[in-house]
Design an enzyme around this catalytic site. Structure first.
Site, mmCIF file in Angstrom:
data_model
loop_
_atom_site.group_PDB
_atom_site.id
_atom_site.type_symbol
_atom_site.label_atom_id
_atom_site.label_comp_id
_atom_site.label_asym_id
_atom_site.label_seq_id
_atom_site.Cartn_x
_atom_site.Cartn_y
_atom_site.Cartn_z
ATOM 1 N N GLU A 1 0.873 -1.185 0.000
ATOM 2 C CA GLU A 1 0.000 0.000 0.000
ATOM 3 C C GLU A 1 0.905 1.229 0.000
ATOM 4 O O GLU A 1 1.871 1.289 0.754
ATOM 5 C CB GLU A 1 -0.903 -0.033 1.252
ATOM 6 C CG GLU A 1 -1.500 1.304 1.689
ATOM 7 C CD GLU A 1 -2.481 1.924 0.691
ATOM 8 O OE1 GLU A 1 -3.411 1.229 0.248
ATOM 9 O OE2 GLU A 1 -2.294 3.119 0.351
ATOM 10 N N ASP B 1 5.132 2.180 -3.337
ATOM 11 C CA ASP B 1 4.392 2.196 -4.592
ATOM 12 C C ASP B 1 4.306 0.776 -5.161
ATOM 13 O O ASP B 1 5.325 0.097 -5.299
ATOM 14 C CB ASP B 1 5.132 3.121 -5.564
ATOM 15 C CG ASP B 1 4.372 3.321 -6.867
ATOM 16 O OD1 ASP B 1 3.332 2.648 -7.067
ATOM 17 O OD2 ASP B 1 4.812 4.147 -7.677
ATOM 18 N N GLY B 2 3.110 0.368 -5.491
ATOM 19 C CA GLY B 2 2.888 -0.971 -6.029
ATOM 20 C C GLY B 2 3.683 -1.244 -7.305
ATOM 21 O O GLY B 2 4.082 -2.383 -7.566
ATOM 22 N N ASP C 1 -6.252 -3.813 -5.551
ATOM 23 C CA ASP C 1 -7.353 -3.063 -4.924
ATOM 24 C C ASP C 1 -6.944 -1.607 -4.941
ATOM 25 O O ASP C 1 -6.482 -1.065 -3.946
ATOM 26 C CB ASP C 1 -7.552 -3.578 -3.489
ATOM 27 C CG ASP C 1 -8.615 -2.792 -2.746
ATOM 28 O OD1 ASP C 1 -9.330 -1.992 -3.373
ATOM 29 O OD2 ASP C 1 -8.712 -2.965 -1.516
ATOM 30 N N SER C 2 -7.074 -0.977 -6.107
ATOM 31 C CA SER C 2 -6.505 0.357 -6.261
ATOM 32 C C SER C 2 -7.578 1.413 -6.426
ATOM 33 O O SER C 2 -8.700 1.137 -6.848
ATOM 34 C CB SER C 2 -5.557 0.375 -7.460
ATOM 35 O OG SER C 2 -6.210 0.860 -8.600
HETATM 36 N N1 AAT Z 1 -10.646 -1.364 -0.338
HETATM 37 C C1 AAT Z 1 -10.798 0.007 -0.504
HETATM 38 C C2 AAT Z 1 -10.934 0.384 -1.880
HETATM 39 C C3 AAT Z 1 -10.022 1.059 -2.575
HETATM 40 S S1 AAT Z 1 -8.662 1.550 -1.739
HETATM 41 C C4 AAT Z 1 -7.399 1.855 -2.873
HETATM 42 C C5 AAT Z 1 -6.035 1.977 -2.165
HETATM 43 O O1 AAT Z 1 -5.016 1.989 -3.168
HETATM 44 C C6 AAT Z 1 -5.839 3.231 -1.325
HETATM 45 O O2 AAT Z 1 -5.551 2.874 -0.007
HETATM 46 C C7 AAT Z 1 -4.638 3.930 -1.993
HETATM 47 O O3 AAT Z 1 -3.794 4.612 -1.074
HETATM 48 C C8 AAT Z 1 -3.934 2.751 -2.641
HETATM 49 N N2 AAT Z 1 -3.025 3.107 -3.755
HETATM 50 C C9 AAT Z 1 -3.202 4.062 -4.687
HETATM 51 N N3 AAT Z 1 -2.171 4.083 -5.532
HETATM 52 C C10 AAT Z 1 -1.308 3.111 -5.142
HETATM 53 C C11 AAT Z 1 -0.045 2.657 -5.624
HETATM 54 N N4 AAT Z 1 0.530 3.227 -6.679
HETATM 55 N N5 AAT Z 1 0.557 1.620 -4.971
HETATM 56 C C12 AAT Z 1 -0.028 1.050 -3.893
HETATM 57 N N6 AAT Z 1 -1.221 1.449 -3.396
HETATM 58 C C13 AAT Z 1 -1.859 2.469 -4.012
HETATM 59 C C14 AAT Z 1 -10.310 1.333 -4.004
HETATM 60 C C15 AAT Z 1 -11.534 2.157 -4.201
HETATM 61 C C16 AAT Z 1 -11.996 2.308 -5.624
HETATM 62 C C17 AAT Z 1 -12.812 3.564 -5.821
HETATM 63 C C18 AAT Z 1 -13.663 3.519 -7.030
HETATM 64 N N7 AAT Z 1 -14.214 4.818 -7.377
#
Ligand code: AAT
Length: 292
Positions: free
Chosen positions: A109, A140-141, A159-160
């Site tokens: 995350e 960063d993923g 899950d982004s």
């Molecule tokens: N389960 C909750 C739903 C989500 S959360 C998406 C998560 O992705 C967030 O916590 C965000 O901080 C994380 N995130 C964003 N970019 C990256 C990255 N580059 N690397 C790792 N994590 C990341 C998704 C909701 C969808 C909404 C639809 N409109």
């Protein structure tokens, strides 16, 4: 904007904005990556907002987290190594840990504040981090995946958030290429893939990229989440070359192998019927995604 209400306004869904009545703002801070807010709503429980966009509500998050997890994990026998990208609230981890075959759960995350806020305000989701199989990486993923040895994971769940902000690269071709490399032959990925009502162009682009990269199966599925834009959200499911995967017919039913040791309570949304049904697309979407 209506006083006392939260409205989800974004160029990703111009001309519309779903609103929730706010009882109380519980947290509001800017992290290194995004604006983070939690409020108590009057009808959907607590709500997590990132950069003005709804990520989680207590009332309907089950539909999203169960589907994004069990669509891939119930489609392959004995998943052992699982990677979650994003998902810092922990909800997906709770679902992965229902699978007793799983031995290792890595999560990457980008934003530590999301994890902290979830531990404070969404303990039922953050409990996912307590599973001893889980290792949390903050970063960063994209970078994380590039460092993963080839063929490591049985399943990767992305899950982004939406492609405006830190998640932008998670929707681009090079990212899908590193996902494919990090999977073992016949491994599967499931990514958050937006709404058939709002984002057909994004979905078409993801499908086109995945067709080039993944030599196994490629399928789009969707589910209903009332508080996500247009009330539906989809998933891109792909498998790499190797043992064939038929996403529409789950081979690994949860009720038979579920880890009951944690007393999580029953699934609220997912079942084998809804798994297969999730791949049935409305005609307009079918035409666009099949290129006809
Ligand atoms: N389960 C909750 C739903 C989500 S959360 C998406 C998560 O992705 C967030 O916590 C965000 O901080 C994380 N995130 C964003 N970019 C990256 C990255 N580059 N690397 C790792 N994590 C990341 C998704 C909701 C969808 C909404 C639809 N409109």
């Amino acid at each position: 904007v209506i006083p006392g209400w939260f409205s989800e306004i974004s160029p990703m869904w111009p001309g519309e904005a779903h609103s929730l009545k706010v009882e109380k703002i519980l947290f509001q801070q800017k992290s290194k990556y995004q604006d983070v807010m939690v409020f108590q709503s009057s009808t959907y429980g607590k709500v997590l907002i990132l950069d003005g966009v709804i990520q989680v509500t207590e009332r309907d998050e089950c539909a999203y987290r169960e589907m994004i997890t069990h669509l891939p994990l119930c489609s392959i026998p004995n998943p052992k190594k699982v990677l979650v990208i994003g998902g810092g609230d922990g909800g997906v981890l709770c679902e992965v840990s229902r699978h007793s075959s799983v031995e290792q759960i890595d999560i990457c995350e980008i934003d530590a504040m999301v994890v902290d806020v979830s531990k404070q305000h969404f303990p039922d989701l953050a409990v996912g981090f307590q599973d001893p199989r889980v290792t949390l990486h903050i970063g960063d993923g994209v970078a994380y995946l590039n460092a993963v040895p080839e063929g490591t994971y049985d399943a990767i769940i992305v899950d982004s958030s939406d492609p405006i902000g830190p998640a932008q690269e998670l929707f681009e071709k090079p990212f899908f290429q590193s996902v494919a490399k990090a999977l073992r032959p016949g491994g599967v990925v499931c990514t958050q893939a937006e709404s058939i009502w709002l984002h057909m162009h994004i979905i078409e682009n993801i499908v086109a990229n995945c067709r080039q990269i993944f030599k196994g199966s490629i399928n789009y599925a969707w589910t209903t989440v009332p508080t996500y834009p247009s009330g539906v959200i989809g998933f891109m499911l792909c498998s790499t070359e190797g043992p064939a995967v038929d996403f529409k017919h789950p081979v690994n039913p949860l009720d038979e192998n579920e880890d009951h040791s944690k007393a999580k309570g029953p699934l609220k949304f997912y079942n084998p019927e809804i798994h297969s049904a999730a791949f049935c697309l409305p005609s307009f979407a079918k035409r666009r995604l099949n290129g006809k």
